[in-house]
Design a protein around this motif. Structure first.
Motif, PDB file in Angstrom:
ATOM      1  N   GLN A  40       0.817  -1.216   0.000  1.00  0.00           N
ATOM      2  CA  GLN A  40       0.000   0.000   0.000  1.00  0.00           C
ATOM      3  C   GLN A  40       0.852   1.269   0.000  1.00  0.00           C
ATOM      4  OE1 GLN A  40      -2.613   0.350   3.404  1.00  0.00           O
ATOM      5  NE2 GLN A  40      -3.965   1.790   2.375  1.00  0.00           N
ATOM      6  N   GLU A  42       0.157   5.795   0.030  1.00  0.00           N
ATOM      7  CA  GLU A  42      -0.804   6.891  -0.003  1.00  0.00           C
ATOM      8  C   GLU A  42      -0.111   8.137  -0.536  1.00  0.00           C
ATOM      9  OE1 GLU A  42      -4.134   5.709   3.425  1.00  0.00           O
ATOM     10  OE2 GLU A  42      -3.055   7.585   3.614  1.00  0.00           O
ATOM     11  N   GLN A 123      -3.528   1.207  -3.693  1.00  0.00           N
ATOM     12  CA  GLN A 123      -3.841   2.523  -3.138  1.00  0.00           C
ATOM     13  C   GLN A 123      -5.357   2.640  -3.050  1.00  0.00           C
ATOM     14  OE1 GLN A 123      -1.790   5.569  -5.357  1.00  0.00           O
ATOM     15  NE2 GLN A 123      -2.509   7.256  -4.060  1.00  0.00           N
TER      16      GLN A 123
END
Lengths: 460, 460
Positions: A40, A42, A123
């Motif tokens: 992941q 961000e 994401q």
């Protein structure tokens, strides 16, 4: 009382019940992404406008939300610029992200020295578009993207298809995964002698489902495609049968196009690998998703260079709920050419609508608090607080009603919150060192000590 | 190659390693919130500016990020307004949320007919402030708020303190929870005959830690507090000893102030309940957080009406990492008076810094992919893919290297990603129906069938 406050049109508040359902979707996608080795990241909600402008076409530029510069935002603006379209660029340096793809491309280029390729990233964040709000279309919504960049192996396409299949298997939504390939579309335009008209051709045949064959042909003629070329297209547009049938036919049609045959080979490989790996997937009662070759599928054609995917729900009339494809030059716009990637994006809002319509949410996700201790006053609540702490230590989501309100009010609170168990202790219970545990659904009551009470709830 | 793209100052990208750590913090807070019966909501990033303006003081209004209206944003702007401060309000109807409290107040009023009170809500979302960026201060950051509205019971304060204790116990951060009460501060101002100077007094004594007693006294004199009042304040400012000692002294000092004594009673209750309920909390080796009465603690004084909290990390020099308190009129600004609430907010970014400095992250959170299958070519990868599917079915986070790249490159990839296991299968392994499983840390290799391989990894 003053007028109720409101929120900007096209935006939404999410209540606890809605959050439970949304988190169920996001958690499912996140778990599958992690299971497949995706990591992941961000990125900020705000990007420099220079990062965003010109990436989504002229229409997209207009749909960007722009953020007014802080402080003296009019400084340096000349009076003759006031009222011109260029003024916005003077007043605003930043904008809200419009999708997750451009920020991801920017991220890869900016952090290229820290990244190990191939990079499998996911994401899950909000995006904002100044679109006209309408049913099912919002100005703020989540995207759930997964991409693999830095590898042009077709195994990546297979992995993404498996992942799509697994997400919808877990959610219990029956879907058809449609696949096509930009190289096949190029080959088709080539063999009918209209290579330069590929955009017009694909835009037209992409509408087959919506407007029907006659209208597609009319649109092709209008775009200046000669009649003989249109008639050559007919067998391709009307192509039906199994994937194997379609591949056999299209391979013949494209026998003169090197690009086209490459596309056929790619699709053949993905279909074969996918079906080999999903055979036996039905042992837990869920058949695997079909993967269907659909030559009319185009999506954002100019963007994709290889395989193109789209997912349709079989049991609900709704647009595509997931889409994606292969792109060969994601980061070129930021000065880093030659990086190939392939990605998918789950449409969480539409998936939410599908799950709602089919009522497919597991029963358990609605529960937040499992146990409420009724409050009869200071002495009784002191007695309850110790048991409350023990329940939480055992992992039970529990609370005590904060005020010594009327019994009826506290029970109404438990009902409104869908709390399945209520524990009561008045003078008698305290004297015996127990609680009355009430099962709110059955109405059954039992006298239990704290550890029995914990067992009664956790073993359920 | 073009210049590397960048992001707006004060904003951040989060890499996979940073995301793992951040998610660990958010998940811990979320789990504890749920354990205590709090329910999650989300509100839009954009609020109407009319909702936000005037809620954070004059300085706050300037720090709001405003969003340029879409379309012809200059329409209706008169030429004489260009260059005036009021222009921003003409150009922008919307702004990004500045905290989670005002949107929550707006939510409660807007949805009051759907809510069951008391409402225990939590909210974990980003906020945006056009502050000057500096070390540890960002323009986009997360807040993690929990509030209980619709009940003025002090049990709520106790619950929040227990929750704070539990979050930091789980994170392994030793903290001191400081508590004070606005009513005590009012009482102090009252008994020294300076009730109207309460703001000046609390602003000054709030600085005791930073500037020392002499400077505090100088500031009090400068604010026009007479010498005899300042000297009456001295025993209060210098108050030390156990909480019981402090309470005894302050109860005497405030014996003439009804409000002050109410504040002392409130703090006494919270301290007692907290210490009763956290005794025995050390059985797993973690002592409970101290709760310390600190009469110099003021925070956003005008906002709070009862208890005030603040949490300091004991082992790192950093500002407060959590704060909160009781407010009596949260929703009054939106026309719904009389609703009392109490809340806390965890400062995720500072908690992240503390965990980094103390290196307190569990080892397990760094791992994403657990197992990499090496790719030796088409036949070998076909063999590996079946085992890969079985591993994922068993819940192992696994992937296959997508290209038949050089062995060295694939091993480097596994190392860079911190992947603990690598599985290899060439001609020999395939003939035997096994894989070579390599433990990347120890270097040990074993020949294992798929189910043995799954056992070897999952039992670790």
């Amino acid at each position: 009382m003053a007028q109720k406050p409101s929120i900007p049109k096209g935006t939404r508040d999410f209540s606890p019940a809605e959050m439970s359902r949304r988190n169920y979707i996001f958690d499912t996608i996140r778990e599958v992404y992690a299971l497949y080795g995706f990591e992941q990241i961000e990125t900020p909600a705000m990007e420099n406008l220079s990062t965003l402008m010109g990436k989504y076409g002229e229409e997209g530029d207009k749909l960007l939300f722009k953020i007014l510069n802080s402080g003296d935002f009019m400084r340096g603006v000349k009076s003759e610029e006031v009222g011109t379209p260029a003024l916005a660029a003077q007043l605003c340096e930043k904008g809200l992200r419009y999708d997750l793809t451009v920020p991801f491309a920017r991220y890869v280029v900016q952090h290229r020295d820290e990244l190990t390729l191939p990079f499998r990233r996911y994401q899950i964040q909000s995006v904002w578009r100044a679109d006209r709000p309408q049913k099912g279309r919002y100005r703020e919504f989540y995207q759930c993207d997964a991409d693999i960049v830095g590898s042009d192996s077709l195994l990546n396409e297979v992995e993404l298809m498996l992942m799509v299949n697994e997400v919808f298997r877990r959610l219990g939504i029956r879907v058809c995964i449609k696949i096509n390939n930009r190289k096949i579309l190029s080959g088709i335009a080539e063999v009918i002698g209209q290579a330069d008209k590929i955009v017009d051709i694909t835009v037209a045949i992409d509408k087959l489902d919506k407007i029907g064959l006659d209208n597609v042909n009319a649109e092709l003629a209008e775009a200046g495609i000669p009649e003989d070329a249109i008639s050559k297209l007919q067998p391709i547009i009307k192509l039906s049968g199994s994937n194997e049938d379609k591949l056999r036919t299209i391979r013949e049609v494209l026998s003169e196009s090197e690009t086209g045959l490459k596309g056929v080979d790619e699709v053949t490989y993905v279909l074969q690998q996918y079906s080999t790996l999903t055979t036996g997937g039905s042992e837990d009662g869920n058949a695997s998703s079909q993967l269907e070759l659909d030559l009319t599928l185009a999506r954002g054609l100019n963007y994709y260079t290889g395989c193109i995917f789209e997912v349709k729900a079989l049991d609900v009339e709704i647009g595509s709920i997931t889409g994606g494809g292969r792109y060969d030059n994601l980061t070129g716009i930021f000065g880093m050419p030659g990086l190939s990637g392939v990605g998918i994006s789950f449409g969480a809002d539409r998936i939410y609508d599908v799950l709602n319509q089919l009522d497919l949410y597991p029963k358990t996700i609605a529960t937040t608090t499992e146990l409420l201790f009724v409050n009869f006053g200071e002495a009784e609540s002191a007695y309850a607080l110790t048991a409350l702490a023990a329940c939480r230590k055992a992992g039970i989501h529990a609370e005590i009603y904060p005020d010594a309100a009327k019994m009826k009010k506290q029970m109404q609170y438990a009902n409104a919150r869908n709390i399945p168990y209520v524990a009561l202790a008045g003078e008698n219970e305290i004297a015996q060192g127990v609680f009355t545990l009430k099962d709110m659904q059955s109405g059954q009551q039992q006298l239990l000590g704290t550890s029995e009470l914990i067992n009664a709830i956790t073993k359920k």
